[in-house]
Design a protein around this motif. Sequence first.
Motif, mmCIF file in Angstrom:
data_model
loop_
_atom_site.group_PDB
_atom_site.id
_atom_site.type_symbol
_atom_site.label_atom_id
_atom_site.label_comp_id
_atom_site.label_asym_id
_atom_site.label_seq_id
_atom_site.Cartn_x
_atom_site.Cartn_y
_atom_site.Cartn_z
ATOM 1 N N ASP A 291 0.803 -1.226 0.000
ATOM 2 C CA ASP A 291 0.000 0.000 0.000
ATOM 3 C C ASP A 291 0.834 1.273 0.000
ATOM 4 O OD1 ASP A 291 -2.512 -1.092 -0.135
ATOM 5 O OD2 ASP A 291 -2.717 -1.276 2.047
ATOM 6 N N CYS A 292 1.798 1.350 -0.902
ATOM 7 C CA CYS A 292 2.657 2.538 -0.877
ATOM 8 C C CYS A 292 2.287 3.561 -1.938
ATOM 9 C CB CYS A 292 4.123 2.142 -0.963
ATOM 10 S SG CYS A 292 4.578 1.284 -2.458
ATOM 11 N N PHE A 293 1.089 3.406 -2.529
ATOM 12 C CA PHE A 293 0.619 4.441 -3.445
ATOM 13 C C PHE A 293 -0.116 5.526 -2.669
ATOM 14 C CE2 PHE A 293 1.290 1.143 -6.547
ATOM 15 C CZ PHE A 293 1.681 1.851 -7.671
ATOM 16 N N TYR A 294 0.081 6.758 -3.096
ATOM 17 C CA TYR A 294 -0.620 7.889 -2.497
ATOM 18 C C TYR A 294 -1.282 8.645 -3.627
ATOM 19 C CZ TYR A 294 1.810 6.661 1.690
ATOM 20 O OH TYR A 294 2.257 5.963 2.780
ATOM 21 N N CYS B 275 8.160 1.418 -1.048
ATOM 22 C CA CYS B 275 8.130 0.464 -2.160
ATOM 23 C C CYS B 275 9.183 -0.617 -1.949
ATOM 24 C CB CYS B 275 8.415 1.210 -3.467
ATOM 25 S SG CYS B 275 8.605 0.133 -4.892
ATOM 26 N N ILE B 276 8.766 -1.870 -2.098
ATOM 27 C CA ILE B 276 9.696 -2.991 -1.899
ATOM 28 C C ILE B 276 10.195 -3.570 -3.229
ATOM 29 C CG2 ILE B 276 8.748 -3.628 0.372
ATOM 30 C CD1 ILE B 276 7.201 -5.904 -1.080
ATOM 31 N N ASP B 277 9.975 -2.815 -4.320
ATOM 32 C CA ASP B 277 10.535 -3.212 -5.621
ATOM 33 C C ASP B 277 10.014 -4.552 -6.133
ATOM 34 O OD1 ASP B 277 12.130 -1.258 -6.682
ATOM 35 O OD2 ASP B 277 13.935 -1.868 -5.607
ATOM 36 N N CYS B 278 8.779 -4.870 -5.812
ATOM 37 C CA CYS B 278 8.271 -6.173 -6.247
ATOM 38 C C CYS B 278 7.937 -6.175 -7.733
ATOM 39 C CB CYS B 278 7.051 -6.563 -5.430
ATOM 40 S SG CYS B 278 5.585 -5.603 -5.822
ATOM 41 N N GLY B 279 7.603 -5.005 -8.279
ATOM 42 C CA GLY B 279 7.363 -4.894 -9.714
ATOM 43 C C GLY B 279 5.982 -5.304 -10.182
ATOM 44 N N VAL B 280 5.089 -5.722 -9.289
ATOM 45 C CA VAL B 280 3.782 -6.196 -9.773
ATOM 46 C C VAL B 280 2.906 -5.066 -10.330
ATOM 47 C CG1 VAL B 280 3.751 -8.231 -8.269
ATOM 48 C CG2 VAL B 280 2.538 -6.167 -7.558
ATOM 49 N N CYS B 281 3.140 -3.832 -9.906
ATOM 50 C CA CYS B 281 2.308 -2.728 -10.386
ATOM 51 C C CYS B 281 2.616 -2.339 -11.829
ATOM 52 C CB CYS B 281 2.480 -1.504 -9.497
ATOM 53 S SG CYS B 281 4.206 -0.945 -9.359
ATOM 54 N N GLU B 282 3.843 -2.524 -12.253
ATOM 55 C CA GLU B 282 4.255 -2.006 -13.567
ATOM 56 C C GLU B 282 3.376 -2.521 -14.714
ATOM 57 O OE1 GLU B 282 8.299 -2.752 -14.685
ATOM 58 O OE2 GLU B 282 8.146 -1.454 -16.437
HETATM 59 FE FE1 SF4 Z 1 4.006 -1.462 -4.660
HETATM 60 FE FE2 SF4 Z 1 5.549 -3.394 -5.688
HETATM 61 FE FE3 SF4 Z 1 4.780 -1.359 -7.220
HETATM 62 FE FE4 SF4 Z 1 6.552 -0.944 -5.270
HETATM 63 S S1 SF4 Z 1 6.869 -2.205 -7.122
HETATM 64 S S2 SF4 Z 1 4.780 0.350 -5.748
HETATM 65 S S3 SF4 Z 1 5.819 -2.362 -3.705
HETATM 66 S S4 SF4 Z 1 3.442 -2.899 -6.311
#
Ligand code: SF4
Length: 76
Positions: free
Chosen positions: A23-26, A39-46
């Motif tokens: 939940d690091c979107f604002y 952001c933990i750099d998971c990349g799922v949002c991209e």
């Molecule tokens: Fe959230 Fe992962 Fe995207 Fe970072 S990369 S903003 S943690 S979904």
Amino acid sequence: TYVVTDNCIACKYTDCVEVCPVDCFYEGENFLVIHPDECIDCGVCEPECPAEAILPDTEPDTEKWVEFNRKYSEIW
Ligand code: SF4
């Protein structure tokens, strides 16, 4: 960290917000930002972003976007 760029301006989708595990979107007035320290750099949002507005900060010339995302995630 991942950053939101100006492709997000006036975007009505929040697909990225829904998938983020931390939940690091604002939400700004007309765009979203990512808090770079959360952001933990998971990349799922991209790939979820229909406007292709989200990039990893390993891309060239993203420094100003990191600062922009930090600034607005702390304001709102
Ligand atoms: Fe959230 Fe992962 Fe995207 Fe970072 S990369 S903003 S943690 S979904």
